[in-house]
Design a protein around this motif. Structure first.
Motif, PDB file in Angstrom:
ATOM      1  N   GLU A  31       5.039  -3.141   4.639  1.00 29.01           N
ATOM      2  CA  GLU A  31       4.693  -3.685   5.963  1.00 29.01           C
ATOM      3  C   GLU A  31       3.874  -2.666   6.754  1.00 29.01           C
ATOM      4  OE1 GLU A  31       5.348  -6.682   7.085  1.00 29.01           O
ATOM      5  OE2 GLU A  31       6.548  -7.388   5.402  1.00 29.01           O
ATOM      6  N   VAL A  32       4.462  -1.490   6.975  1.00 23.40           N
ATOM      7  CA  VAL A  32       3.781  -0.464   7.777  1.00 23.40           C
ATOM      8  C   VAL A  32       3.995   0.906   7.127  1.00 23.40           C
ATOM      9  CG1 VAL A  32       3.511   0.544  10.082  1.00 23.40           C
ATOM     10  CG2 VAL A  32       4.489  -1.709   9.868  1.00 23.40           C
ATOM     11  N   ASP A  46      -4.019   0.501  -2.613  1.00 27.56           N
ATOM     12  CA  ASP A  46      -4.931   0.754  -1.506  1.00 27.56           C
ATOM     13  C   ASP A  46      -4.225   0.269  -0.248  1.00 27.56           C
ATOM     14  OD1 ASP A  46      -7.076   1.298   0.043  1.00 27.56           O
ATOM     15  OD2 ASP A  46      -8.165  -0.537  -0.482  1.00 27.56           O
ATOM     16  N   VAL A  47      -3.641   1.202   0.498  1.00 29.09           N
ATOM     17  CA  VAL A  47      -2.798   0.805   1.627  1.00 29.09           C
ATOM     18  C   VAL A  47      -3.438   1.234   2.942  1.00 29.09           C
ATOM     19  CG1 VAL A  47      -0.596   0.860   0.403  1.00 29.09           C
ATOM     20  CG2 VAL A  47      -1.493   2.959   1.415  1.00 29.09           C
ATOM     21  N   GLU A  48      -3.017   0.550   3.994  1.00 31.22           N
ATOM     22  CA  GLU A  48      -3.455   0.961   5.324  1.00 31.22           C
ATOM     23  C   GLU A  48      -2.406   1.931   5.862  1.00 31.22           C
ATOM     24  OE1 GLU A  48      -4.147  -1.153   9.531  1.00 31.22           O
ATOM     25  OE2 GLU A  48      -4.498  -2.405   7.750  1.00 31.22           O
ATOM     26  N   VAL A  55       7.152   7.295   7.424  1.00 27.02           N
ATOM     27  CA  VAL A  55       8.077   6.160   7.383  1.00 27.02           C
ATOM     28  C   VAL A  55       7.319   4.976   6.800  1.00 27.02           C
ATOM     29  CG1 VAL A  55       9.560   4.612   8.712  1.00 27.02           C
ATOM     30  CG2 VAL A  55       9.209   6.961   9.497  1.00 27.02           C
ATOM     31  N   VAL A  56       7.924   4.346   5.796  1.00 24.03           N
ATOM     32  CA  VAL A  56       7.342   3.128   5.237  1.00 24.03           C
ATOM     33  C   VAL A  56       8.358   2.010   5.385  1.00 24.03           C
ATOM     34  CG1 VAL A  56       6.470   1.992   3.164  1.00 24.03           C
ATOM     35  CG2 VAL A  56       5.994   4.402   3.530  1.00 24.03           C
ATOM     36  N   GLU A  88      -4.273   8.822   0.385  1.00 21.77           N
ATOM     37  CA  GLU A  88      -4.760   9.285  -0.910  1.00 21.77           C
ATOM     38  C   GLU A  88      -3.654   9.327  -1.958  1.00 21.77           C
ATOM     39  OE1 GLU A  88      -8.041   8.933  -1.398  1.00 21.77           O
ATOM     40  OE2 GLU A  88      -7.597  10.492  -2.895  1.00 21.77           O
ATOM     41  N   GLN A  89      -2.476   9.765  -1.536  1.00 25.59           N
ATOM     42  CA  GLN A  89      -1.354   9.831  -2.483  1.00 25.59           C
ATOM     43  C   GLN A  89      -0.984   8.435  -2.970  1.00 25.59           C
ATOM     44  OE1 GLN A  89      -0.489  12.417  -3.929  1.00 25.59           O
ATOM     45  NE2 GLN A  89       0.115  14.121  -2.633  1.00 25.59           N
TER      46      GLN A  89
END
Ligand code: SAH
Length: 459
Positions: A431-432, A114-116, A448-449, A105-106
Protein backbone atom coordinates in the motif's frame (compact mmCIF):
# COMPACT_ATOMS: atom_id res chain seq x y z
CA UNK A 1 35.23 -7.59 7.64
CA UNK A 2 38.91 -8.05 6.82
CA UNK A 3 40.55 -5.89 4.22
CA UNK A 4 42.85 -7.96 2.10
CA UNK A 5 45.27 -7.49 -0.75
CA UNK A 6 46.10 -3.86 -0.01
CA UNK A 7 47.23 -2.49 -3.33
CA UNK A 8 50.38 -0.41 -3.55
CA UNK A 9 49.28 3.19 -3.17
CA UNK A 10 47.92 4.40 -6.50
CA UNK A 11 46.36 7.76 -7.24
CA UNK A 12 43.85 8.08 -10.07
CA UNK A 13 41.82 10.99 -11.34
CA UNK A 14 38.10 10.39 -11.59
CA UNK A 15 34.55 11.62 -11.48
CA UNK A 16 31.96 10.47 -8.97
CA UNK A 17 28.85 9.30 -10.78
CA UNK A 18 26.73 7.86 -8.01
CA UNK A 19 26.53 6.89 -4.33
CA UNK A 20 26.59 3.18 -3.47
CA UNK A 21 24.13 1.58 -1.02
CA UNK A 22 26.83 2.06 1.63
CA UNK A 23 26.98 5.78 0.83
CA UNK A 24 30.38 5.66 -0.87
CA UNK A 25 31.10 7.67 -4.00
CA UNK A 26 31.13 5.49 -7.13
CA UNK A 27 33.96 6.29 -9.56
CA UNK A 28 34.54 4.40 -12.79
CA UNK A 29 38.15 3.95 -13.80
CA UNK A 30 38.38 1.95 -17.02
CA UNK A 31 36.77 -1.39 -16.27
CA UNK A 32 37.24 -0.86 -12.50
CA UNK A 33 34.78 0.68 -10.10
CA UNK A 34 36.25 2.49 -7.11
CA UNK A 35 34.19 3.10 -3.97
CA UNK A 36 35.36 6.36 -2.47
CA UNK A 37 34.69 7.60 1.06
CA UNK A 38 33.45 11.17 1.26
CA UNK A 39 33.01 11.80 -2.47
CA UNK A 40 29.66 12.91 -3.81
CA UNK A 41 28.00 12.71 -7.24
CA UNK A 42 29.31 15.32 -9.69
CA UNK A 43 32.65 15.73 -7.89
CA UNK A 44 35.97 15.28 -9.65
CA UNK A 45 39.42 14.87 -8.25
CA UNK A 46 42.34 12.67 -7.29
CA UNK A 47 41.56 9.44 -5.49
CA UNK A 48 43.99 7.39 -3.46
CA UNK A 49 43.26 3.70 -3.77
CA UNK A 50 43.57 2.38 -0.24
CA UNK A 51 42.60 -1.27 -0.47
CA UNK A 52 41.00 -4.02 -2.50
CA UNK A 53 38.39 -6.35 -1.01
CA UNK A 54 36.57 -9.17 -2.76
CA UNK A 55 37.76 -7.84 -6.11
CA UNK A 56 36.52 -4.31 -5.44
CA UNK A 57 38.62 -1.19 -5.07
CA UNK A 58 38.18 1.29 -2.24
CA UNK A 59 39.70 4.73 -1.94
CA UNK A 60 39.68 8.16 -0.43
CA UNK A 61 39.81 11.64 -1.90
CA UNK A 62 43.26 13.24 -1.91
CA UNK A 63 42.31 16.35 -3.89
CA UNK A 64 39.05 17.74 -5.26
CA UNK A 65 38.98 19.85 -8.45
CA UNK A 66 35.24 20.13 -8.57
CA UNK A 67 32.94 20.06 -5.54
CA UNK A 68 29.29 19.11 -5.32
CA UNK A 69 26.86 21.94 -4.47
CA UNK A 70 25.60 19.49 -1.82
CA UNK A 71 28.97 19.42 -0.04
CA UNK A 72 28.76 21.33 3.25
CA UNK A 73 31.08 22.09 6.14
CA UNK A 74 30.48 19.35 8.72
CA UNK A 75 29.86 20.33 12.34
CA UNK A 76 32.07 17.49 13.45
CA UNK A 77 35.66 17.82 12.33
CA UNK A 78 36.42 14.13 12.71
CA UNK A 79 33.33 12.79 10.95
CA UNK A 80 35.37 11.22 8.16
CA UNK A 81 37.85 9.54 10.50
CA UNK A 82 35.26 8.24 12.96
CA UNK A 83 33.16 6.49 10.34
CA UNK A 84 29.84 7.03 12.14
CA UNK A 85 28.52 10.11 10.34
CA UNK A 86 29.84 9.61 6.84
CA UNK A 87 27.14 11.96 5.55
CA UNK A 88 27.80 15.02 7.73
CA UNK A 89 29.46 16.67 4.75
CA UNK A 90 26.41 16.05 2.59
CA UNK A 91 23.50 18.56 2.67
CA UNK A 92 20.63 17.20 4.76
CA UNK A 93 18.06 17.45 1.92
CA UNK A 94 20.44 15.47 -0.31
CA UNK A 95 20.81 12.81 2.41
CA UNK A 96 17.04 12.43 2.57
CA UNK A 97 16.72 12.14 -1.19
CA UNK A 98 19.47 9.50 -1.26
CA UNK A 99 17.65 7.52 1.44
CA UNK A 100 14.36 7.62 -0.49
CA UNK A 101 16.16 6.48 -3.66
CA UNK A 102 18.04 3.76 -1.77
CA UNK A 103 14.78 2.18 -0.59
CA UNK A 104 13.34 2.31 -4.11
CA UNK A 105 16.52 0.86 -5.58
CA UNK A 106 16.64 -2.00 -3.10
CA UNK A 107 13.09 -2.95 -4.03
CA UNK A 108 14.04 -2.85 -7.71
CA UNK A 109 17.27 -4.80 -7.29
CA UNK A 110 16.29 -7.37 -4.68
CA UNK A 111 12.53 -7.70 -4.98
CA UNK A 112 12.35 -6.91 -8.73
CA UNK A 113 9.51 -4.58 -7.84
CA UNK A 114 9.04 -1.12 -9.23
CA UNK A 115 7.48 0.59 -6.23
CA UNK A 116 6.56 4.12 -5.32
CA UNK A 117 8.42 5.34 -2.24
CA UNK A 118 7.24 8.40 -0.29
CA UNK A 119 9.92 11.02 0.35
CA UNK A 120 11.93 10.17 3.47
CA UNK A 121 10.62 12.09 6.51
CA UNK A 122 13.48 14.07 8.01
CA UNK A 123 14.17 15.84 11.31
CA UNK A 124 13.73 19.57 11.86
CA UNK A 125 16.93 19.57 13.87
CA UNK A 126 19.01 16.55 12.86
CA UNK A 127 21.61 16.83 15.64
CA UNK A 128 21.99 15.52 19.21
CA UNK A 129 19.20 13.03 18.57
CA UNK A 130 20.67 9.77 19.88
CA UNK A 131 19.46 8.63 23.30
CA UNK A 132 21.90 5.71 23.46
CA UNK A 133 25.62 6.28 23.48
CA UNK A 134 28.17 3.51 23.68
CA UNK A 135 31.88 4.09 23.67
CA UNK A 136 34.91 1.85 24.04
CA UNK A 137 37.79 3.17 26.17
CA UNK A 138 41.58 3.11 25.78
CA UNK A 139 44.68 4.62 27.36
CA UNK A 140 47.32 6.70 25.59
CA UNK A 141 51.10 6.52 26.23
CA UNK A 142 50.87 9.12 28.97
CA UNK A 143 48.28 7.05 30.81
CA UNK A 144 45.38 9.34 29.92
CA UNK A 145 42.12 7.54 29.33
CA UNK A 146 40.11 8.37 26.21
CA UNK A 147 37.01 7.07 24.55
CA UNK A 148 35.61 7.18 21.04
CA UNK A 149 34.47 5.02 18.19
CA UNK A 150 36.12 2.10 16.45
CA UNK A 151 37.57 3.04 13.11
CA UNK A 152 35.67 0.99 10.52
CA UNK A 153 36.68 -2.68 10.50
CA UNK A 154 39.41 -2.26 13.15
CA UNK A 155 39.99 -2.28 16.91
CA UNK A 156 41.53 1.19 16.65
CA UNK A 157 39.60 3.75 18.71
CA UNK A 158 39.27 7.22 17.17
CA UNK A 159 39.11 9.56 20.19
CA UNK A 160 35.87 11.56 20.32
CA UNK A 161 35.48 14.46 22.74
CA UNK A 162 32.31 15.84 21.31
CA UNK A 163 29.75 13.96 19.25
CA UNK A 164 27.15 16.01 17.40
CA UNK A 165 24.50 13.36 17.03
CA UNK A 166 24.37 12.13 20.62
CA UNK A 167 22.38 13.56 23.51
CA UNK A 168 24.58 16.35 24.83
CA UNK A 169 24.11 15.18 28.41
CA UNK A 170 26.44 12.24 27.72
CA UNK A 171 29.55 14.33 27.16
CA UNK A 172 30.09 15.38 30.77
CA UNK A 173 29.43 11.86 32.06
CA UNK A 174 32.00 10.38 29.69
CA UNK A 175 34.55 13.00 30.72
CA UNK A 176 34.02 12.20 34.39
CA UNK A 177 34.38 8.46 33.62
CA UNK A 178 37.73 9.11 31.90
CA UNK A 179 39.00 11.20 34.81
CA UNK A 180 37.90 8.72 37.47
CA UNK A 181 39.29 5.72 35.58
CA UNK A 182 42.68 7.39 35.48
CA UNK A 183 42.69 8.49 39.12
CA UNK A 184 41.35 5.16 40.40
CA UNK A 185 43.60 3.05 38.15
CA UNK A 186 40.73 1.27 36.42
CA UNK A 187 42.24 0.09 33.15
CA UNK A 188 40.34 0.19 29.88
CA UNK A 189 40.04 -3.25 28.35
CA UNK A 190 42.35 -3.89 25.43
CA UNK A 191 40.69 -6.18 22.87
CA UNK A 192 43.92 -7.32 21.24
CA UNK A 193 45.79 -8.08 24.46
CA UNK A 194 42.62 -9.19 26.25
CA UNK A 195 43.71 -7.27 29.32
CA UNK A 196 41.99 -4.62 31.46
CA UNK A 197 38.64 -3.96 33.14
CA UNK A 198 36.31 -1.50 31.45
CA UNK A 199 35.23 -2.40 27.91
CA UNK A 200 32.49 0.13 27.19
CA UNK A 201 30.42 2.77 28.86
CA UNK A 202 26.85 2.82 27.62
CA UNK A 203 24.62 5.77 28.45
CA UNK A 204 20.88 5.84 27.95
CA UNK A 205 19.03 9.10 28.32
CA UNK A 206 15.32 9.62 28.73
CA UNK A 207 13.90 12.25 26.37
CA UNK A 208 10.88 13.27 28.42
CA UNK A 209 12.01 12.46 31.96
CA UNK A 210 15.12 13.59 33.77
CA UNK A 211 16.58 10.11 33.95
CA UNK A 212 19.91 8.74 32.79
CA UNK A 213 21.30 5.22 32.97
CA UNK A 214 25.01 4.46 32.87
CA UNK A 215 26.05 0.89 32.08
CA UNK A 216 29.64 -0.03 32.87
CA UNK A 217 30.49 -2.98 30.64
CA UNK A 218 33.39 -4.81 32.23
CA UNK A 219 35.48 -7.81 31.29
CA UNK A 220 35.57 -9.03 34.90
CA UNK A 221 32.90 -9.45 37.54
CA UNK A 222 34.46 -7.52 40.39
CA UNK A 223 37.17 -4.90 40.26
CA UNK A 224 38.99 -2.69 42.71
CA UNK A 225 37.39 0.69 43.50
CA UNK A 226 34.05 -0.26 41.97
CA UNK A 227 32.04 1.22 44.83
CA UNK A 228 34.18 4.36 45.02
CA UNK A 229 33.95 4.82 41.26
CA UNK A 230 30.15 4.69 41.29
CA UNK A 231 29.93 6.99 44.35
CA UNK A 232 32.22 9.57 42.77
CA UNK A 233 30.49 9.33 39.37
CA UNK A 234 27.05 9.91 40.80
CA UNK A 235 28.33 12.70 43.05
CA UNK A 236 29.81 14.58 40.11
CA UNK A 237 26.89 13.79 37.82
CA UNK A 238 23.76 13.80 39.98
CA UNK A 239 21.68 13.67 36.78
CA UNK A 240 22.52 9.93 36.62
CA UNK A 241 19.59 8.03 38.11
CA UNK A 242 20.89 4.48 37.79
CA UNK A 243 24.20 2.66 37.27
CA UNK A 244 24.34 -0.95 36.07
CA UNK A 245 27.40 -3.15 35.67
CA UNK A 246 27.21 -5.57 32.76
CA UNK A 247 29.82 -8.30 32.56
CA UNK A 248 31.08 -9.37 29.17
CA UNK A 249 34.16 -11.59 29.38
CA UNK A 250 33.86 -13.03 25.85
CA UNK A 251 36.08 -12.18 22.91
CA UNK A 252 33.28 -10.71 20.83
CA UNK A 253 32.17 -7.51 19.22
CA UNK A 254 28.76 -7.81 20.85
CA UNK A 255 28.83 -5.10 23.49
CA UNK A 256 26.67 -6.48 26.29
CA UNK A 257 27.10 -9.75 28.17
CA UNK A 258 24.40 -11.71 30.02
CA UNK A 259 25.22 -11.01 33.67
CA UNK A 260 24.33 -7.73 35.35
CA UNK A 261 24.56 -6.04 38.75
CA UNK A 262 22.56 -2.95 39.59
CA UNK A 263 25.08 -0.71 41.37
CA UNK A 264 22.93 2.34 41.91
CA UNK A 265 19.23 3.23 41.50
CA UNK A 266 16.47 1.10 39.98
CA UNK A 267 18.37 -0.58 37.16
CA UNK A 268 16.19 0.95 34.45
CA UNK A 269 15.05 4.35 33.18
CA UNK A 270 11.62 5.52 32.13
CA UNK A 271 10.62 7.44 29.03
CA UNK A 272 7.39 8.35 27.23
CA UNK A 273 6.28 7.61 23.69
CA UNK A 274 2.94 8.54 22.12
CA UNK A 275 1.49 9.34 25.55
CA UNK A 276 2.49 6.07 27.25
CA UNK A 277 5.21 5.52 29.81
CA UNK A 278 7.88 2.86 29.31
CA UNK A 279 10.59 1.38 31.46
CA UNK A 280 13.76 0.43 29.67
CA UNK A 281 16.46 -1.89 31.04
CA UNK A 282 20.07 -2.05 29.94
CA UNK A 283 19.65 -5.12 27.74
CA UNK A 284 16.33 -4.17 26.16
CA UNK A 285 16.13 -2.72 22.70
CA UNK A 286 14.71 0.79 22.55
CA UNK A 287 14.62 3.01 19.46
CA UNK A 288 17.52 5.47 19.54
CA UNK A 289 15.85 8.57 18.07
CA UNK A 290 12.93 9.53 20.31
CA UNK A 291 11.65 12.40 18.13
CA UNK A 292 11.46 10.30 14.98
CA UNK A 293 10.22 7.20 16.79
CA UNK A 294 7.01 9.02 17.74
CA UNK A 295 6.49 10.09 14.13
CA UNK A 296 7.18 6.58 12.88
CA UNK A 297 4.89 4.90 15.42
CA UNK A 298 2.05 7.34 14.68
CA UNK A 299 2.43 6.56 10.99
CA UNK A 300 2.52 2.80 11.69
CA UNK A 301 -0.72 3.04 13.71
CA UNK A 302 -2.49 4.86 10.88
CA UNK A 303 -1.10 2.47 8.30
CA UNK A 304 -2.56 -0.42 10.35
CA UNK A 305 -6.10 1.04 9.88
CA UNK A 306 -6.92 -0.28 13.34
CA UNK A 307 -10.47 -0.98 14.50
CA UNK A 308 -11.91 -2.00 17.85
CA UNK A 309 -12.68 -5.49 16.42
CA UNK A 310 -9.07 -6.19 15.49
CA UNK A 311 -6.71 -8.73 16.99
CA UNK A 312 -3.25 -7.20 16.55
CA UNK A 313 0.02 -9.06 16.66
CA UNK A 314 3.33 -7.32 17.42
CA UNK A 315 6.33 -9.44 16.45
CA UNK A 316 9.92 -8.54 17.42
CA UNK A 317 8.33 -6.23 19.96
CA UNK A 318 11.25 -5.10 22.16
CA UNK A 319 9.74 -3.63 25.34
CA UNK A 320 6.27 -3.78 23.80
CA UNK A 321 6.08 -0.20 22.49
CA UNK A 322 4.19 -0.73 19.20
CA UNK A 323 1.72 -3.24 20.62
CA UNK A 324 1.00 -1.17 23.72
CA UNK A 325 0.45 1.98 21.66
CA UNK A 326 -1.90 0.05 19.34
CA UNK A 327 -3.86 -1.42 22.26
CA UNK A 328 -6.32 1.42 22.77
CA UNK A 329 -7.49 1.17 19.14
CA UNK A 330 -7.93 -2.61 18.87
CA UNK A 331 -9.65 -5.46 20.73
CA UNK A 332 -6.44 -7.02 21.98
CA UNK A 333 -2.71 -7.37 21.27
CA UNK A 334 -0.41 -10.37 21.34
CA UNK A 335 3.30 -9.69 21.18
CA UNK A 336 6.46 -11.76 21.01
CA UNK A 337 10.09 -10.92 21.71
CA UNK A 338 13.23 -13.03 22.14
CA UNK A 339 15.12 -11.11 24.85
CA UNK A 340 13.90 -11.96 28.36
CA UNK A 341 14.77 -8.56 29.87
CA UNK A 342 12.72 -6.79 27.19
CA UNK A 343 9.73 -9.08 27.80
CA UNK A 344 9.95 -8.35 31.52
CA UNK A 345 9.95 -4.63 30.69
CA UNK A 346 7.02 -5.12 28.29
CA UNK A 347 4.86 -6.85 30.90
CA UNK A 348 5.67 -4.11 33.45
CA UNK A 349 4.94 -1.51 30.78
CA UNK A 350 1.45 -2.90 30.28
CA UNK A 351 0.87 -2.70 34.05
CA UNK A 352 2.23 0.82 34.44
CA UNK A 353 -0.07 2.03 31.65
CA UNK A 354 -3.07 0.05 33.01
CA UNK A 355 -3.39 -1.88 29.75
CA UNK A 356 -5.08 -5.24 30.12
CA UNK A 357 -5.84 -6.47 26.61
CA UNK A 358 -2.18 -7.21 26.00
CA UNK A 359 -0.23 -10.46 26.21
CA UNK A 360 3.49 -10.72 25.72
CA UNK A 361 5.50 -13.89 25.17
CA UNK A 362 9.21 -14.58 25.30
CA UNK A 363 9.99 -16.70 22.26
CA UNK A 364 11.57 -16.81 18.85
CA UNK A 365 9.12 -14.95 16.61
CA UNK A 366 9.24 -17.63 13.90
CA UNK A 367 8.56 -20.56 16.24
CA UNK A 368 5.76 -18.59 17.85
CA UNK A 369 4.18 -17.75 14.48
CA UNK A 370 4.43 -21.34 13.28
CA UNK A 371 2.59 -22.47 16.42
CA UNK A 372 -0.06 -19.79 15.99
CA UNK A 373 -0.57 -20.86 12.38
CA UNK A 374 -0.86 -24.55 13.29
CA UNK A 375 -3.48 -23.65 15.92
CA UNK A 376 -5.24 -21.64 13.18
CA UNK A 377 -5.42 -18.57 15.36
CA UNK A 378 -6.92 -15.38 14.07
CA UNK A 379 -4.92 -12.19 13.53
CA UNK A 380 -6.25 -9.10 11.74
CA UNK A 381 -3.23 -6.89 11.73
CA UNK A 382 0.41 -7.83 12.04
CA UNK A 383 3.09 -5.38 13.10
CA UNK A 384 6.57 -6.73 12.51
CA UNK A 385 9.82 -4.96 13.29
CA UNK A 386 12.68 -7.46 12.95
CA UNK A 387 16.40 -6.70 13.42
CA UNK A 388 18.62 -5.89 10.44
CA UNK A 389 18.78 -9.44 9.13
CA UNK A 390 15.04 -9.29 8.59
CA UNK A 391 12.54 -12.07 9.14
CA UNK A 392 12.80 -15.62 7.81
CA UNK A 393 10.88 -18.07 5.66
CA UNK A 394 9.39 -19.92 8.64
CA UNK A 395 7.89 -16.70 9.92
CA UNK A 396 6.69 -15.56 6.52
CA UNK A 397 5.21 -18.96 5.61
CA UNK A 398 3.25 -18.85 8.85
CA UNK A 399 2.07 -15.33 7.94
CA UNK A 400 0.79 -16.70 4.61
CA UNK A 401 -1.20 -19.31 6.54
CA UNK A 402 -2.53 -16.90 9.17
CA UNK A 403 -3.48 -14.34 6.50
CA UNK A 404 -3.80 -11.19 8.58
CA UNK A 405 -5.68 -8.67 6.43
CA UNK A 406 -3.06 -5.94 7.07
CA UNK A 407 0.67 -6.04 7.70
CA UNK A 408 2.78 -3.11 8.88
CA UNK A 409 6.44 -3.96 8.41
CA UNK A 410 8.93 -1.66 10.16
CA UNK A 411 12.50 -2.20 9.04
CA UNK A 412 15.93 -0.74 9.66
CA UNK A 413 17.45 -2.48 6.63
CA UNK A 414 15.91 -1.92 3.18
CA UNK A 415 17.61 -4.94 1.57
CA UNK A 416 16.07 -7.51 3.91
CA UNK A 417 12.79 -5.58 3.86
CA UNK A 418 12.65 -5.84 0.06
CA UNK A 419 13.53 -9.56 0.21
CA UNK A 420 10.77 -10.29 2.76
CA UNK A 421 8.14 -8.20 0.96
CA UNK A 422 8.94 -10.00 -2.30
CA UNK A 423 8.37 -13.31 -0.50
CA UNK A 424 4.78 -12.45 0.45
CA UNK A 425 3.98 -10.23 -2.51
CA UNK A 426 1.96 -12.93 -4.28
CA UNK A 427 -0.65 -12.73 -1.55
CA UNK A 428 -0.08 -9.20 -0.27
CA UNK A 429 -0.23 -5.89 -2.01
CA UNK A 430 2.05 -3.03 -1.05
CA UNK A 431 0.00 0.00 0.00
CA UNK A 432 2.55 2.58 1.15
CA UNK A 433 6.33 2.67 1.57
CA UNK A 434 7.45 5.45 3.88
CA UNK A 435 11.09 5.92 4.95
CA UNK A 436 11.93 7.83 8.14
CA UNK A 437 15.28 9.38 8.91
CA UNK A 438 15.91 7.86 12.30
CA UNK A 439 19.68 8.13 11.84
CA UNK A 440 20.59 11.51 10.28
CA UNK A 441 24.14 11.85 8.89
CA UNK A 442 24.55 8.08 8.71
CA UNK A 443 23.72 5.84 5.76
CA UNK A 444 21.01 4.00 7.70
CA UNK A 445 17.33 4.38 6.96
CA UNK A 446 14.21 3.10 8.68
CA UNK A 447 11.20 2.21 6.53
CA UNK A 448 7.55 1.42 7.17
CA UNK A 449 5.71 -0.64 4.57
CA UNK A 450 2.02 -1.31 4.84
CA UNK A 451 0.56 -4.26 2.98
CA UNK A 452 -2.94 -5.59 2.52
CA UNK A 453 -4.17 -9.08 1.75
CA UNK A 454 -5.15 -9.35 -1.90
CA UNK A 455 -8.91 -9.87 -2.32
CA UNK A 456 -8.74 -13.36 -3.85
CA UNK A 457 -6.75 -14.59 -0.85
CA UNK A 458 -9.21 -13.51 1.85
CA UNK A 459 -10.81 -16.29 3.92
N1 SAH B 1 9.50 -3.10 17.90
C1 SAH B 1 10.48 -2.73 18.88
C2 SAH B 1 11.82 -3.45 18.74
C3 SAH B 1 12.41 -3.53 17.36
S1 SAH B 1 14.10 -4.07 17.29
C4 SAH B 1 10.67 -1.24 18.92
O1 SAH B 1 10.20 -0.53 18.04
O2 SAH B 1 11.29 -0.76 19.87
C5 SAH B 1 13.98 -5.76 16.98
C6 SAH B 1 13.66 -6.59 18.18
O3 SAH B 1 13.60 -7.96 17.74
C7 SAH B 1 14.68 -6.55 19.32
O4 SAH B 1 14.04 -6.27 20.52
C8 SAH B 1 15.27 -7.97 19.34
O5 SAH B 1 15.61 -8.41 20.63
C9 SAH B 1 14.12 -8.79 18.77
N2 SAH B 1 14.46 -10.07 18.15
C10 SAH B 1 15.57 -10.39 17.43
N3 SAH B 1 15.49 -11.63 16.94
C11 SAH B 1 14.28 -12.12 17.34
C12 SAH B 1 13.62 -13.37 17.15
N4 SAH B 1 14.17 -14.36 16.45
N5 SAH B 1 12.39 -13.52 17.70
C13 SAH B 1 11.80 -12.53 18.42
N6 SAH B 1 12.40 -11.33 18.63
C14 SAH B 1 13.62 -11.13 18.10
Amino acid sequence: MRQTGVAPLTVVHGKCVDLSFEGKGVVKNGSDVIFVDGMFPGEEGDIEITYRRAGQLFGKVSHLDKKSPNRIDPRCKICSACGGCTFQQYAYEAQLKWKTDKVKEQFRKIAHMDVEVQPCVGMDNPYYYRNKIQMPFAKDRKGNVYCGFYKQNTHVIVPVDKCHIEDERAEKILNVCKKLMKSMHIDPYNEDERYGVLRHVLIRTSYYKDQIMVVLVTAVDSFRSRGNFVDALVKECPEITTVVQNINSRATNVILGEKEHVLYGKGYIEDSLCGLSFRISAKSFYQTNPVMTEKLYRFAMEAGKLTKEDVAFDAYSGIGTIGLIACKDVKNVISVELVGAAVKDGIRNAERNHIEDFKMYCDDASSFMVNMASRKEHVDVLFMDPPRKGSDERFLNAVLKLKPSRIVYVSCEPSTLARDVAYINGMYQVEVIQPFDMFPHTTHVETVVSLSLKKADKH
